[in-house]
Motif scaffolding. Structure first.
Motif, short mmCIF file in Angstrom:
data_model
loop_
_atom_site.label_atom_id
_atom_site.label_comp_id
_atom_site.label_asym_id
_atom_site.label_seq_id
_atom_site.Cartn_x
_atom_site.Cartn_y
_atom_site.Cartn_z
N VAL A 1 91.47 51.24 12.38
CA VAL A 1 90.42 50.94 13.36
C VAL A 1 90.01 52.24 14.04
CG1 VAL A 1 91.22 48.60 13.77
CG2 VAL A 1 92.08 50.46 15.20
N ALA A 2 88.73 52.34 14.38
CA ALA A 2 88.21 53.49 15.13
C ALA A 2 87.59 52.95 16.40
CB ALA A 2 87.21 54.27 14.31
N LEU A 3 88.02 53.43 17.54
CA LEU A 3 87.57 52.94 18.84
C LEU A 3 86.95 54.07 19.63
CD1 LEU A 3 90.74 50.82 19.75
CD2 LEU A 3 88.62 50.01 18.69
N VAL A 4 85.80 53.81 20.24
CA VAL A 4 85.13 54.78 21.10
C VAL A 4 85.48 54.44 22.54
CG1 VAL A 4 82.91 55.72 21.85
CG2 VAL A 4 83.25 55.09 19.45
N GLY B 1 80.31 62.24 26.69
CA GLY B 1 81.39 61.78 27.55
C GLY B 1 82.31 60.77 26.87
N LYS B 2 82.18 60.66 25.53
CA LYS B 2 82.99 59.69 24.79
C LYS B 2 83.82 60.42 23.73
CE LYS B 2 81.10 56.02 26.76
NZ LYS B 2 81.85 55.01 27.54
N ALA C 1 90.70 43.59 20.40
CA ALA C 1 90.24 42.84 21.56
C ALA C 1 90.99 43.26 22.82
CB ALA C 1 90.42 41.35 21.31
N MET C 2 92.30 43.50 22.68
CA MET C 2 93.08 43.94 23.84
C MET C 2 92.64 45.34 24.29
SD MET C 2 95.39 43.11 26.02
CE MET C 2 96.26 41.72 25.26
N ALA C 3 92.30 46.21 23.34
CA ALA C 3 91.84 47.55 23.68
C ALA C 3 90.49 47.49 24.39
CB ALA C 3 91.77 48.41 22.42
N VAL C 4 89.66 46.56 23.94
CA VAL C 4 88.35 46.39 24.59
C VAL C 4 88.54 45.94 26.02
CG1 VAL C 4 86.23 45.03 24.58
CG2 VAL C 4 87.14 45.95 22.42
N GLY D 1 88.06 49.33 27.77
CA GLY D 1 86.63 49.42 27.60
C GLY D 1 86.24 50.02 26.27
N ALA D 2 87.06 49.81 25.26
CA ALA D 2 86.80 50.42 23.95
C ALA D 2 85.69 49.69 23.21
CB ALA D 2 88.08 50.40 23.11
N VAL D 3 85.01 50.45 22.35
CA VAL D 3 83.97 49.89 21.46
C VAL D 3 84.37 50.26 20.03
CG1 VAL D 3 81.56 49.93 20.79
CG2 VAL D 3 82.19 50.07 23.21
N GLN D 4 84.47 49.25 19.18
CA GLN D 4 84.88 49.52 17.80
C GLN D 4 83.73 50.13 17.03
OE1 GLN D 4 86.47 46.16 15.70
NE2 GLN D 4 87.24 47.42 14.01
N ARG D 5 84.04 51.22 16.31
CA ARG D 5 83.04 51.84 15.44
C ARG D 5 83.05 51.14 14.09
NH1 ARG D 5 83.93 58.03 14.81
NH2 ARG D 5 81.96 57.79 13.65
N ALA D 6 81.88 51.07 13.52
CA ALA D 6 81.77 50.41 12.20
C ALA D 6 82.42 51.30 11.16
CB ALA D 6 80.31 50.17 11.87
#
Length: 827
Positions: free
Chosen positions: A742-745, A784-785, A815-818, A822-827
């Motif tokens: 998974v990649a999270l921003v 800033g990300k 979902a827990m990271a979000v 405040g994470a956003v998953q990268r495609a």
């Protein structure tokens, strides 16, 4: 202490066939440790003889120098009986004088071979010797002129010069001051060989009267005894006898003048320091008192000294004329015009002498003896011996009157059980042996029932308790007779759990490439400043030592980093640039509270006294420190090397925690001495256990270590307290693993550890491992990300995961990271 064997034999009847090695070994067994055996004649070989100068013809040379062409009678030593022709550049002798001649074939110190050779138009067959050429001193201005009765021409000059006399040098312990004299060394030799001892202070001395020089002692505690004698009509130009000058030189002192040499000789012989005044310069009565505020004195070494009110001083009507027992004053110094000598033989308080010497940074032979304690009963005898030598060799007469002020302190008595030496040493020592040996060292012994009372001789102020008496008996019986008994090994279960865990920590770090070091646990203000600690930092609250080894490091350390950083600086300064060091050591954290009293040793303290003692002891937690610099892996054909960074310090802490079975978390922190933006706080449970990261550039500069050096320090006591006594080995599943990435921003300031924690909590029990394998901060991540890419591995211990189970666990983790980060998953 340097003791010529001939001087020892003057005072004890040793066997004629006793060799020096046996004597030195016997004295070492008694506690006078052998430092060296010096045989001055060993470096001289060949013919060294007494010669009489027959003729002496001065011959000026073109270079402005005048040499003397001499003929010297050496009898049959040259094989012909004819006078020996020798060229000599010295001028301090005359025809008829006896001199020391080395003939061709002789070898002088420095492997200087003597042969007949042509010089200044003559064939010089030998050399007339100076003291320096024979290794007897530094005098090279003139040759040695022997006394008229030194011997006949042609005789061996070695006995005349004392070159056949061996000097034994001993290392004397500070409590054995009596051995800083030939009297003391000879007494020990007599003890070792059960030989008759001739005490040099056993002499008839005139009684005290009122006709001597007046002396007033205002501080009887500091100066219990003061003896004064006066010699008038003394010839200040009288030479020091050769035998006396030779013995002073052998003992390690430099001959100066007859008056000074005599006082030094008597000090070396008896152990009693003597001071001589020019009596014509002394004004009125001599006094002894403590110095007053603001008083000063110029001592014999020419130094103007500000005196302390604790200093004992000698005065006359003009003011202070000497530091009592330490050094005389310049105003009353004996000189080349002194014809009246006032001899002072005084006993001084040892503690005062020690403090005065250290306070004024004065080190002298007299001070060294006075501060250790000298026999207080021999002042009259020592003064009488000085007067005898001065009048015998310097002329003059002894003025009537003997001044004796005060009395020696009462002798010390010590009582002990008669069987104590046997019980303490384990040797078979009966009552008769104990009494005999104590009497041999000078004690007066009385036995009553099972107790023994010994009156200690006045030259042994170090003997103050029963165990000192035990030591005296044991050293005479011989420490070699102490039985070697192997104590039985107590039953037990081996290492404690805490000991095992400590060893586990060391093995873990060693396996990771770290090397253990051991540092001194002392610091000073300079170390704490170099760490950049703020003024209110708790690590600046240190425990200061009353008697530190170094004035620059007077306190116990509160952190292990200074020692580690000094080790890094020392190693990098010697060319070792890739370092990974660790240290396991206690630090000292003083706490406020009352101290405690010194507990007695003759009985067991009560429980309350022990509790008070424990409460007064500062906290001493066990800390782990690691420091690394340089390359963690070198460059080579396989590619580029890798330089250590802050993650290596953190990784070392994590490895230790894993080895102990303790789960730790990290979070950003700011704490000296680390770089504010590259410092992590290590948390275990609810406690902060330490910090890790890259050191601040200023700290690296202050300690002289390479830039970007990394370090970590943790409270190992906390980790050990949280660690289970046994670590359960992991169970491995033989079922296949499911891989999900998974990649999270997230915000650039978001700690990766927080994101990892959220993923771990959300993934549930199927998650086997999680690993951050990429961090991206480019344009696609947004301003800033940053993008964090994690590899998640899922596996069940008892089955193959069904289709969709791994994906569901992955989605739950995201979902827990979000939610948390405040994470956003990268495609």
């Amino acid at each position: 202490m340097r003791a010529p064997v001939s001087w020892i034999r003057d005072h004890v009847d040793l066997p004629d066939d006793l060799d020096v090695e046996t004597l030195a070994d016997a004295l070492t067994d008694l506690g006078l440790k052998l430092e060296a055996l010096e045989r001055p004649g060993d470096q001289i070989s060949g013919p060294l003889v007494v010669g009489r100068v027959l003729t002496m013809d001065p011959e000026p040379q073109k270079n402005g120098k005048t040499i003397n062409w001499c003929t010297v009678d050496v009898a049959d030593a040259n094989g012909s009986g004819e006078p020996q022709g020798i060229v000599c550049g010295a001028h301090n002798f005359a025809p008829g004088d006896l001199v020391v001649v080395v003939l061709p074939g002789g070898v002088l110190p420095g492997n200087f071979e003597i042969s007949a050779r042509k010089t200044y138009g003559h064939v010089s067959a030998g050399m007339i010797c100076s003291a320096r050429e024979l290794g007897l001193g530094e005098d090279h201005d003139g040759i040695i002129v022997l006394p008229a009765d030194a011997g006949r021409p042609g005789e061996d000059a070695r006995p005349v010069l004392g070159l056949d006399d061996t000097v034994i040098e001993f290392e004397i312990n500070p409590d054995r001051a009596y051995a800083l004299s030939l009297r003391g060394v000879a007494r020990e030799a007599a003890l070792a060989f059960d030989a008759p001892f001739h005490d040099p202070v056993e002499r008839e001395t005139p009684p005290a009267d009122d006709a001597g020089h007046p002396v007033v002692v205002d501080d009887a505690e500091g100066c219990p005894v003061f003896v004064a004698r006066t010699v008038s009509g003394f010839d200040p130009s009288a030479p020091t006898p050769d035998w006396l000058a030779r013995r002073i030189t052998q003992a390690g002192m430099r001959p100066i003048s007859l008056a000074v040499d005599v006082t030094n000789y008597v000090m070396l012989e008896t152990g009693r320091p003597i001071h001589g005044y020019d009596a014509d310069k002394v004004q009125g009565a001599i006094g002894v008192r403590r110095a007053r505020e603001g008083e000063r004195l110029t001592t014999l070494d020419g130094t103007d000294r500000a005196l302390s009110v604790e200093d004992l001083v000698v005065t006359d009507d003009s003011g202070i004329i000497g530091l009592g027992g330490v050094m005389g004053g310049e105003d009353t110094e004996m000189s080349a015009t002194t014809t009246r000598v006032l001899v002072e033989a005084a006993h001084w308080d040892a503690t005062s002498m020690f403090r005065t010497g250290r306070r004024h940074k004065i080190t002298s032979e007299a001070g060294k003896r006075n501060e250790r304690g000298v026999d207080p009963t021999i002042c009259e005898a020592a003064a009488d011996r000085v007067v005898e030598l001065l009048t015998t060799h310097g002329g003059g007469t002894v003025e009537p009157g003997v001044t004796v002020v005060g009395t020696p302190p009462a002798p010390t008595t010590v009582t002990m059980p008669v069987d104590l030496p046997a019980r303490i040493t384990g040797m078979d020592i009966d009552e008769a042996t104990t009494v005999r040996h104590l009497e041999a060292v000078g004690c007066e012994v009385a036995v009553e029932g099972t107790s023994l009372t010994a009156t200690v001789p006045p030259w042994r102020p170090d003997v103050t308790d029963p165990y000192d008496l035990v030591e005296e008996v044991a050293r005479i019986v011989g420490y070699s007779h102490v039985p070697s008994v192997l104590p039985p090994a107590p039953s037990g279960r081996g290492l404690t759990p805490r000991q095992k865990m400590r060893r586990r920590v060391g093995r873990t770090l060693a396996g990771a490439g770290f090397v253990e070091v051991v540092s001194f646990p002392f610091v000073g203000a300079r170390d704490l400043d170099a760490l950049g600690l703020p003024g209110d930092d708790e690590r600046r609250h240190v425990l200061s030592l009353a008697n530190p080894l170094s004035a620059e490091e007077p306190s116990m350390t509160t952190t292990v980093l200074p020692g580690l950083l000094k080790a890094v600086a020392r190693n990098t300064g010697r060319g070792a640039h890739d370092l990974a060091l660790f240290e396991l050591a206690t630090v000292t954290l003083p706490h406020t509270g009352e101290g405690t009293t010194i507990l007695p040793v003759d009985h067991r303290p009560s429980d309350g006294e022990l509790d008070d003692l424990v409460k007064a002891v500062p906290d001493q937690p066990l800390h782990l420190g690691v420091v690394a610099t340089g390359e963690s892996s070198p460059a080579g054909w396989w590619g580029q090397g890798r330089t250590v960074d802050w993650t290596d310090a953190l990784a070392a802490v994590r490895e230790v925690a894993d080895a102990l079975g303790v789960e730790v978390a990290v979070r950003p922190a700011s704490r000296a001495p680390w770089h504010p933006g590259r410092c992590a706080e290590v948390v275990a449970g609810e406690s902060v256990v330490g910090w890790a990261g890259e050191l601040h550039p200023r700290v690296c500069t202050a300690y002289g270590v390479p830039a970007r050096t990394v370090a970590a320090e943790v409270d190992l006591d906390v980790l050990l307290a949280l660690a289970p006594e046994s670590v359960v080995a992991p169970r491995f599943s033989h079922y296949p693993v499911a891989k999900e990435d998974v990649a999270l921003v997230v915000d650039a300031a978001m700690p990766a550890a927080d994101v990892e924690s959220a993923l771990r909590d959300g993934a549930g029990a199927l998650l086997e491992s999680i690993h951050l394998f990429d961090v991206y901060t480019g344009q696609q991540a947004g301003e800033g990300k940053k993008s964090l890419a994690y590899a998640l591995r899922f596996r069940a211990p008892d089955r193959t995961l069904a289709e969709g189970e791994a994906a569901a666990a992955r989605d739950a983790a995201v979902a827990m990271a979000v939610e948390r980060c405040g994470a956003v998953q990268r495609a």
